[in-house]
Design a protein around this motif. Structure first.
Motif, short mmCIF file in Angstrom:
data_model
loop_
_atom_site.label_atom_id
_atom_site.label_comp_id
_atom_site.label_asym_id
_atom_site.label_seq_id
_atom_site.Cartn_x
_atom_site.Cartn_y
_atom_site.Cartn_z
N ALA A 66 0.85 -1.20 0.00
CA ALA A 66 0.00 0.00 0.00
C ALA A 66 0.88 1.24 0.00
O ALA A 66 1.90 1.29 0.68
CB ALA A 66 -0.91 0.01 1.23
N CYS A 67 0.47 2.21 -0.78
CA CYS A 67 1.18 3.49 -0.86
C CYS A 67 0.25 4.59 -0.35
O CYS A 67 -0.79 4.88 -0.97
CB CYS A 67 1.62 3.79 -2.29
SG CYS A 67 2.25 5.47 -2.54
N LEU A 68 0.60 5.17 0.78
CA LEU A 68 -0.15 6.31 1.30
C LEU A 68 0.46 7.57 0.70
O LEU A 68 1.59 7.95 1.03
CB LEU A 68 -0.07 6.36 2.83
CG LEU A 68 -0.70 5.18 3.58
CD1 LEU A 68 -0.54 5.36 5.09
CD2 LEU A 68 -2.17 5.03 3.23
N TYR A 69 -0.27 8.19 -0.22
CA TYR A 69 0.24 9.38 -0.88
C TYR A 69 -0.32 10.61 -0.16
O TYR A 69 -1.51 10.87 -0.17
CB TYR A 69 -0.15 9.42 -2.36
CG TYR A 69 0.64 10.44 -3.12
CD1 TYR A 69 1.80 10.07 -3.81
CD2 TYR A 69 0.29 11.78 -3.13
CE1 TYR A 69 2.55 11.00 -4.50
CE2 TYR A 69 1.05 12.72 -3.80
CZ TYR A 69 2.18 12.32 -4.49
OH TYR A 69 2.93 13.26 -5.15
N PHE A 70 0.57 11.37 0.46
CA PHE A 70 0.19 12.51 1.29
C PHE A 70 0.07 13.76 0.43
O PHE A 70 1.02 14.14 -0.27
CB PHE A 70 1.22 12.73 2.40
CG PHE A 70 1.18 11.67 3.47
CD1 PHE A 70 0.65 11.94 4.72
CD2 PHE A 70 1.69 10.40 3.23
CE1 PHE A 70 0.61 10.97 5.70
CE2 PHE A 70 1.66 9.43 4.20
CZ PHE A 70 1.12 9.70 5.44
N ILE A 71 -1.10 14.39 0.50
CA ILE A 71 -1.38 15.59 -0.27
C ILE A 71 -1.44 16.77 0.70
O ILE A 71 -2.08 16.70 1.75
CB ILE A 71 -2.72 15.46 -1.02
CG1 ILE A 71 -2.66 14.24 -1.97
CG2 ILE A 71 -3.04 16.72 -1.81
CD1 ILE A 71 -4.00 13.89 -2.57
N ALA A 72 -0.74 17.84 0.33
CA ALA A 72 -0.71 19.03 1.19
C ALA A 72 -2.08 19.69 1.23
O ALA A 72 -2.75 19.79 0.20
CB ALA A 72 0.34 20.01 0.68
N PRO A 73 -2.53 20.16 2.40
CA PRO A 73 -3.86 20.76 2.50
C PRO A 73 -3.92 22.18 1.97
O PRO A 73 -5.01 22.70 1.73
CB PRO A 73 -4.14 20.73 4.01
CG PRO A 73 -2.79 20.80 4.63
CD PRO A 73 -1.86 20.08 3.71
N ASN A 74 -2.77 22.84 1.82
CA ASN A 74 -2.78 24.22 1.31
C ASN A 74 -2.90 24.20 -0.20
O ASN A 74 -2.12 23.54 -0.89
CB ASN A 74 -1.51 24.96 1.75
CG ASN A 74 -0.25 24.18 1.44
OD1 ASN A 74 -0.32 22.99 1.19
ND2 ASN A 74 0.88 24.85 1.44
N GLY A 75 -3.83 24.89 -0.72
CA GLY A 75 -4.10 24.88 -2.16
C GLY A 75 -5.51 24.40 -2.43
O GLY A 75 -6.23 23.95 -1.54
N HIS A 76 -5.91 24.48 -3.68
CA HIS A 76 -7.27 24.11 -4.07
C HIS A 76 -7.33 22.79 -4.84
O HIS A 76 -8.42 22.32 -5.14
CB HIS A 76 -7.89 25.22 -4.93
CG HIS A 76 -7.97 26.54 -4.21
ND1 HIS A 76 -8.87 26.80 -3.22
CD2 HIS A 76 -7.23 27.67 -4.35
CE1 HIS A 76 -8.71 28.04 -2.77
NE2 HIS A 76 -7.70 28.59 -3.44
N SER A 77 -6.15 22.22 -5.16
CA SER A 77 -6.15 20.97 -5.93
C SER A 77 -4.77 20.35 -5.81
O SER A 77 -3.97 20.73 -4.96
CB SER A 77 -6.52 21.24 -7.39
OG SER A 77 -5.59 22.14 -7.98
N LEU A 78 -4.51 19.38 -6.68
CA LEU A 78 -3.22 18.70 -6.68
C LEU A 78 -2.14 19.54 -7.35
O LEU A 78 -2.41 20.33 -8.25
CB LEU A 78 -3.33 17.36 -7.41
CG LEU A 78 -4.18 16.28 -6.75
CD1 LEU A 78 -4.41 15.13 -7.72
CD2 LEU A 78 -3.51 15.76 -5.49
N LYS A 79 -0.90 19.34 -6.90
CA LYS A 79 0.24 19.94 -7.57
C LYS A 79 0.63 19.09 -8.79
O LYS A 79 0.25 17.93 -8.88
CB LYS A 79 1.43 20.04 -6.60
CG LYS A 79 1.17 20.91 -5.38
CD LYS A 79 2.40 20.93 -4.48
CE LYS A 79 2.15 21.77 -3.24
NZ LYS A 79 3.32 21.77 -2.33
N ALA A 80 1.38 19.72 -9.68
CA ALA A 80 1.85 18.98 -10.85
C ALA A 80 2.72 17.79 -10.45
O ALA A 80 2.65 16.72 -11.06
CB ALA A 80 2.63 19.92 -11.78
N LEU A 81 3.53 17.97 -9.39
CA LEU A 81 4.37 16.88 -8.91
C LEU A 81 3.52 15.70 -8.43
O LEU A 81 3.87 14.53 -8.68
CB LEU A 81 5.26 17.38 -7.77
CG LEU A 81 6.13 16.33 -7.06
CD1 LEU A 81 7.12 15.71 -8.04
CD2 LEU A 81 6.86 16.96 -5.88
#
Length: 440
Positions: free
Chosen positions: A146-161
């Motif tokens: 399993a891969c837990l992919y952590f997304i930053a809460p600051n911003g309105h969507s996903l980053k390009a990275l």
């Protein structure tokens, strides 16, 4: 009587009494419980986003983990294995952290070390499978489940990275996206963020892990959990006082966030789906989907196939011999190319040396001419100097001769003067004598 698709018939018999093979599930459970289980988690996210804290919170204990800085020059993967036991079940847990992910100025290749690590674990398992004497039962399986992919809460969507990395990882591992530190945004903003994330994943065709709904026992809960993706989580191992009881949470001036309160975050849902309901499905998906895809591509790359050109059974020996001949042909071709390249390099070097030799010869001839001219000039100077020396010697001899004559003349002149003086002084006496004679 029952008929199968191949035309064969199977007989259905009713047993006259208890046989005992209904205990097979119990035997399997006992065997697996005695052997223990392995579960490997990959945590992908920026430094300081809360990966270690969330893992500690999920398993209810603090794991020793070296704190990472923000000054890594590249992405490194750090693995730690822990032996856990709950009641009579033993679990070998491996947690892999991505150190330095997203910290570089240029993050274009940040996903490559992660892909290399995943492929390396598949390669190790494939090597074990292809051994003559293999022991898969005792093999330490390091494939990521399993891969837990952590997304930053600051911003309105996903980053390009995030989009690029998840797209690269979708065929290698089961991706479960989580919004980390979800307590820093309001509920309405968090709801919009989760919606935007899922829309972007769908529009870019990124395949994340979907909890299975085929099993009737877990179909309802998994369907509801699929609608909650990505999970908004808050991690904490500290005990805070809420009312008259102590709970795990984070204390703020305005109140406390309870990490195990489903109204505050989705940590309980994540733990339920990851460790209580779908652990075995994650392991099975890793083997049957991701590893099989890697294995198939690797074997096809090596020249193996299931059937021959005439749809006959596949011969491993023939494939090995064909691959061996192909390898030797490639080796001979590379050897010939290297030999030709060496010959060309030698010819180029010889041409360069000849050119250098020609330049040195021309330089030598030029220096020789210059030396000859200088020697000739020095010979002329030497002759002129010898003539001047001879002339000087002649003048010196003449001068010495004249000086000698002058000195000789000077030495004779005083004698004559003395003689004249004597003659002069003798005259009066003579005169007196003459005059006396005259007087007489």
């Amino acid at each position: 009587m029952m008929a199968t698709d191949e035309g064969e018939e199977k007989r259905s018999l009713e047993l006259g009494g208890h046989v005992g093979f209904n205990s097979l599930p119990c035997q399997l459970v006992s065997k697996l419980a005695a052997r223990g289980f392995g579960f490997n988690i990959l945590c992908v996210g920026e430094t300081g986003i809360g990966k270690s804290t969330l893992v500690n919170t999920l398993f209810g204990r603090p794991f020793e983990n070296e704190e990472a800085g923000h000054y890594e020059d590249r992405v490194r993967l750090r693995s730690q294995t822990h032996e856990l036991q709950e009641n009579a079940v033993r679990l070998r847990l491996t947690v892999v952290h991505t150190v330095g992910f997203g910290d570089q100025i240029n993050n274009e290749q940040s996903y490559k070390p992660i892909l290399d690590y995943l492929d390396a674990q598949f390669e190790k398992y494939l090597e074990e499978e292809l051994k003559i004497r293999r022991s898969l039962a005792d093999y330490d399986d390091t494939r990521i489940h399993a891969c837990l992919y952590f997304i930053a809460p600051n911003g309105h969507s996903l980053k390009a990275l995030d989009l690029v990395t998840m797209k690269k990882l979708e065929n290698k591992v089961n991706i479960i996206p989580v919004v980390a530190k979800a307590d820093v945004v309001s509920k309405s903003d968090l709801k919009n963020l989760k919606k935007n994330i899922m829309n972007e994943l769908l529009s870019y065709g990124v395949q994340i892990y979907q909890f299975p709904t085929e099993d009737e026992d877990v179909a309802e809960i998994n369907s509801s959990m699929n609608s909650c993706l990505p999970f908004a989580v808050v991690g904490s191992t500290e005990d805070v006082k809420v009312g008259n009881r102590m709970v795990k949470g984070r204390l703020y001036p305005w109140g406390a966030v309870q990490v195990e309160n489903e109204d505050h975050c989705d940590l309980v849902k994540l733990r339920e789906m990851l460790l209580r309901v779908n652990t075995e499905d994650l392991r099975e998906q890793t083997h049957s989907r991701h590893y099989e895809l890697y294995r198939r591509c690797k074997l096809e790359e090596m020249g193996f196939k299931d059937t021959g050109p005439d749809s006959q059974s596949f011969s491993l020996q023939e494939t090995y011999e064909a691959k061996r001949k192909e390898f030797f042909r490639e080796l001979q071709h590379k050897e010939e190319s290297m030999r030709q390249m060496f010959v060309n390099k030698v010819k180029e070097t010889e041409a360069e040396l000849k050119e250098k030799e020609k330049e040195l010869h021309e330089r030598f001839e030029q220096l020789k001419r210059v030396h000859h001219d200088e020697k000739k000039h020095l010979e002329e100077k030497r002759r002129e100097l010898e003539e001047e020396m001879n002339a000087f010697n002649r003048r010196k001899v003449a001068a010495e001769t004249l000086m000698g004559q002058a000195l000789q003349g000077c030495s004779q002149q005083p004698l004559k003067k003395d003689k004249d003086k004597k003659n002069f002084f003798s005259l009066p006496s003579a005169c007196s004598l003459t005059s006396g004679r005259n007087l007489n």
